[in-house]
Design a protein around this motif. Structure first.
Motif, short mmCIF file in Angstrom:
data_model
loop_
_atom_site.label_atom_id
_atom_site.label_comp_id
_atom_site.label_asym_id
_atom_site.label_seq_id
_atom_site.Cartn_x
_atom_site.Cartn_y
_atom_site.Cartn_z
N VAL A 131 0.74 -1.21 0.11
CA VAL A 131 0.01 -0.12 -0.10
C VAL A 131 0.98 1.30 0.21
CG1 VAL A 131 -0.38 -0.11 2.25
CG2 VAL A 131 -2.07 1.29 1.19
N CYS A 158 1.62 2.28 -3.51
CA CYS A 158 0.20 2.71 -3.97
C CYS A 158 0.11 4.11 -3.76
CB CYS A 158 -0.80 1.73 -3.60
SG CYS A 158 -0.77 0.14 -4.54
N ARG A 159 0.29 4.22 -2.34
CA ARG A 159 -0.26 5.74 -1.92
C ARG A 159 0.96 6.91 -2.44
NH1 ARG A 159 -0.71 6.52 4.35
NH2 ARG A 159 -1.81 8.45 3.47
N GLU A 218 -0.44 7.32 -5.80
CA GLU A 218 -1.69 8.51 -5.57
C GLU A 218 -1.31 9.81 -5.55
OE1 GLU A 218 -4.28 6.68 -2.39
OE2 GLU A 218 -3.66 4.74 -3.22
N GLU A 255 -12.01 10.28 -11.27
CA GLU A 255 -12.62 8.99 -11.52
C GLU A 255 -11.08 8.01 -11.87
OE1 GLU A 255 -16.08 9.09 -14.02
OE2 GLU A 255 -14.94 8.12 -15.26
N LYS A 284 -8.42 8.22 -10.49
CA LYS A 284 -7.93 7.84 -9.20
C LYS A 284 -8.54 6.77 -8.41
CE LYS A 284 -6.28 9.77 -4.65
NZ LYS A 284 -6.20 10.92 -3.92
N SER A 285 -9.83 6.77 -8.41
CA SER A 285 -10.75 5.68 -7.97
C SER A 285 -10.47 4.33 -8.44
CB SER A 285 -12.24 5.97 -8.08
OG SER A 285 -12.76 7.04 -7.43
N PHE A 290 -7.72 3.59 -9.94
CA PHE A 290 -6.42 3.18 -9.35
C PHE A 290 -6.52 2.49 -7.92
CE2 PHE A 290 -2.50 3.64 -7.37
CZ PHE A 290 -1.70 3.24 -8.12
N CYS A 291 -7.32 3.02 -7.21
CA CYS A 291 -7.39 2.65 -5.75
C CYS A 291 -8.19 1.23 -5.57
CB CYS A 291 -7.99 3.61 -4.95
SG CYS A 291 -6.71 5.01 -4.66
N GLU A 292 -9.40 1.17 -6.42
CA GLU A 292 -10.36 0.39 -5.86
C GLU A 292 -10.18 -0.75 -6.83
OE1 GLU A 292 -13.86 2.89 -6.06
OE2 GLU A 292 -13.44 3.77 -4.37
N ARG A 293 -9.87 -0.66 -8.48
CA ARG A 293 -10.19 -1.74 -9.23
C ARG A 293 -9.05 -2.70 -9.60
NH1 ARG A 293 -12.23 -1.57 -15.43
NH2 ARG A 293 -12.86 -3.88 -15.55
N ALA A 294 -9.16 -4.11 -8.79
CA ALA A 294 -8.16 -5.03 -8.78
C ALA A 294 -8.32 -5.75 -10.18
CB ALA A 294 -8.11 -5.79 -7.53
N PHE A 328 0.77 -4.23 -8.15
CA PHE A 328 -0.18 -4.46 -7.06
C PHE A 328 -1.27 -4.98 -8.12
CE2 PHE A 328 -3.38 -0.85 -7.12
CZ PHE A 328 -2.82 -0.18 -8.06
#
Lengths: 414, 414
Positions: A173, A176-177, A180, A220, A222-223, A225-229, A258
């Motif tokens: 994470v 990832c941050r 972000e 959108e 960023k979402s 990137f953070c949420e879609r595995a 990731f």
């Protein structure tokens, strides 16, 4: 015996380390008398040592607990070495031709021993600055991306296998941050680390911070990137994460890996090729080379598209749980879902690619493509045209139906 | 001393169990002489015991290692009890008014002890079949959904906290796969467990299996369900997962919880209200009640929208990392991103709601709303109208701009 706790290596202590690790010393055929060790890390994050003996060689990459280019003021977990080793192994199994082999991983030391990419391998970005053509680049990179993204997605995996991988890489994470922050946040606000070619781009940088429509699109992305595995992505696939010769293409630096959106990888690579294109006007006499870059952009996407769909066709009756064969059971419905999927992936690619371009012009980490243009006014002109294209792609991505239209837009702006 | 290994409880062995667990026997004030134990589970998956003494009460829910309604032929991990307990605790902390308190969790026994929802609490679906109005339902359910979805998303969490939760609930993969199968796969192919009101709906069921445009939409929804870790969702929020009185609304049965798309919860609830609406024509004289259901659908979404945005406003300078305050820094850009977000969530809600409707008409698990209509031809008529709406919502979801348009579409079809 390896070291019992983490210590930052130098060229002397690394020798002791190698002696204590059979999987490394055996690579040198246990002949340590004439080995040469050289620290060559020029990236943002790590120590990189090249170790060459008369009977073998390897590279040692050690993660430091902070961002090297900023210093200890920006701490960064050295656990990233674990995820880099895991991703190198997974991508290496899937695509051994384009991923260097891992010989050794030491979690305590945050250290990876891997294949030394011998000369004339150079960082692709340096080749693009120098104006070298790589005839295999589009074919090789489309190979790497189509295979690694397909084989780590639900098009190939069961949900059970997929969620196991997703859970493991949730641990990465901190990296990832970092993405972000530097890709999706800093360029759109005042940030102490931001810089740009001032004063020429002052107004352009300010315009980004005031562009409401752009901010909606970036949110959108960023979402996603953070949420879609969606697949085990490289996570930082710019042109300095690729080493090349005319005959070889090798992808390195997987510490940002990731389970994220596929378009982030494809976009990173194409976006950095587009930056290379716009930088060419800062060098002398590059018209033919610019054409080669545009062809490479177009070929990379088109070959990626073709290979990805071919893998899908090949495995459509396999374990992958995204499209159950009994439902997507004839060529017409198969064609429809593939069209929708690839179109969405194309639009993700354009959006992420554009975001990666913008951050390299007004954010913390710049690219040699532009930095090597000494004349600041000329550099700013090149950067401004790249920014213009990136803003167009971000805001209007759904209007683009194929890569040829993107290439046309690039040509119109230059 | 609790039991050292898993065993399926009955009304006799449960008494021994309670005696051995202080956190349960204390709920009865250690007075076990006059307690009454009754197994009441009528769901698909679990044993449920009501335990009532003169000085206290609770419910014991035990997960069995197979799907109860199918039998041992359909194995199902009893580890789901862990995730249910974890989700009950998290949602209970966020929204204690609408989530029953957990008194005890036993991982070995896959067992949860929790608040007994005393009479006149009944399953909401039974109330909808009986024609009872619940004046607080829209307000309470919008409260539960807005709070649990907001507070477990990146609008409130840091990425670090979010990925920790995502990783934990990746373990609940078997329940996710069950949903994938029964909601997103089985209705669109021949499956041994599928059933429908035959012969009346034979052609309708076949039409679903031949509808290419529908299959493209369902594939996209399934990808979102599998890949998008947006919030800790309930995962099965139909009208049998809610217990009600005129004064109380309590959400139960969280074993399907995981980090998934918010619209799956909101859609499940609204979709099941729409099923209840279309079922009313199978009962006598329900015009006024049908109006109440439509008002409840409209109010639930509108209140959810209002409350969700209010939570966002309240916490916009907080720890949530999705929309950094320094970027979304004025009311106009804030309004634009909220509008985009809520519109996307609305369309997800319609898509998932429609998928949940379809699977209840042609899939393995049907609903009492329709099943209680004895006349098969009449039942099929009601189901066909519900199917027609669901197909419209799935295929044309982006044409709907607000819930009033959905209510109009429902009215037109009936």
């Amino acid at each position: 015996m390896a070291f019992s706790e983490f210590r930052t290596l130098d060229e002397t202590t690394l020798l002791d380390y190698i002696i204590s690790v059979p999987s490394l010393s055996s690579k040198l055929d246990h002949n340590l008398e004439d080995i040469k060790i050289k620290e060559v890390g020029d990236g943002n994050l790590n120590l990189v040592f090249i170790v060459i003996g008369s009977r073998g060689s390897f590279v040692i990459k050690q993660a430091l607990p902070y961002v090297r280019s900023i210093g200890e003021a920006w701490p960064m977990t050295k656990e990233r070495a674990y995820y880099e080793a895991a991703a190198l192994k997974t991508h290496g199994r899937i695509c051994p031709d384009h991923v260097p082999q891992v010989y050794h991983f030491d979690q305590t030391m945050s250290l990876i021993g891997m294949r030394y990419l011998e000369p004339p391998h150079i960082i692709l970005r340096k080749g693009l600055v120098a104006g070298f053509e790589y005839p295999l680049l589009a074919d090789d990179m489309s190979d790497y991306m189509s295979k690694t993204l397909f084989y780590t997605s639900l098009l190939y995996h069961s949900t059970t296998e997929h969620k196991r991988g997703v859970a493991e890489f949730c641990g990465n994470v901190e990296l990832c941050r970092l993405t972000e922050q530097v890709v999706f946040s800093d360029p759109y606000k005042v940030s102490e680390y931001n810089r740009w070619t001032s004063p020429y781009l002052d107004a352009d940088a300010e315009a980004l911070r005031e562009d409401k429509a752009l901010k909606v699109e970036v949110a959108e992305l960023k979402s996603k990137f953070c949420e879609r595995a969606q697949a085990l992505i490289h996570g930082d696939l710019h042109t300095s994460s690729v080493m090349v010769t005319r005959e070889s293409t090798q992808v390195i630096d997987l510490e940002f890996a990731f389970y994220g959106p596929m378009g982030f990888d494809v976009g990173a690579f194409l976006g950095n090729l587009i930056l290379a294109f716009f930088a060419q006007d800062g060098y002398a006499d590059r018209d033919a080379y610019k054409e080669w870059i545009l062809r490479t952009i177009q070929n990379t996407w088109e070959l990626f598209h073709k290979k990805f769909v071919a893998l899908w066709e090949q495995h459509k009756d396999g374990e992958g749980e995204a499209y159950v064969a009994a439902i997507y059971d004839n060529s017409e419905v198969q064609r429809l879902v593939q069209k929708r999927f690839m179109q969405d992936l194309f639009h993700d690619t354009l959006g992420f690619g554009a975001a990666k371009m913008i951050r390299r012009i007004v954010g913390v980490a710049h690219v040699e493509d532009f930095e090597s243009i000494a004349d600041a006014e000329k550099r700013a002109g090149c950067e401004r045209r790249a920014l213009e294209l990136a803003k167009l792609l971000l805001k209007e991505k759904k209007r683009f139906r194929d890569i040829a239209q993107v290439v046309s837009a690039i040509q119109q702006i230059q």
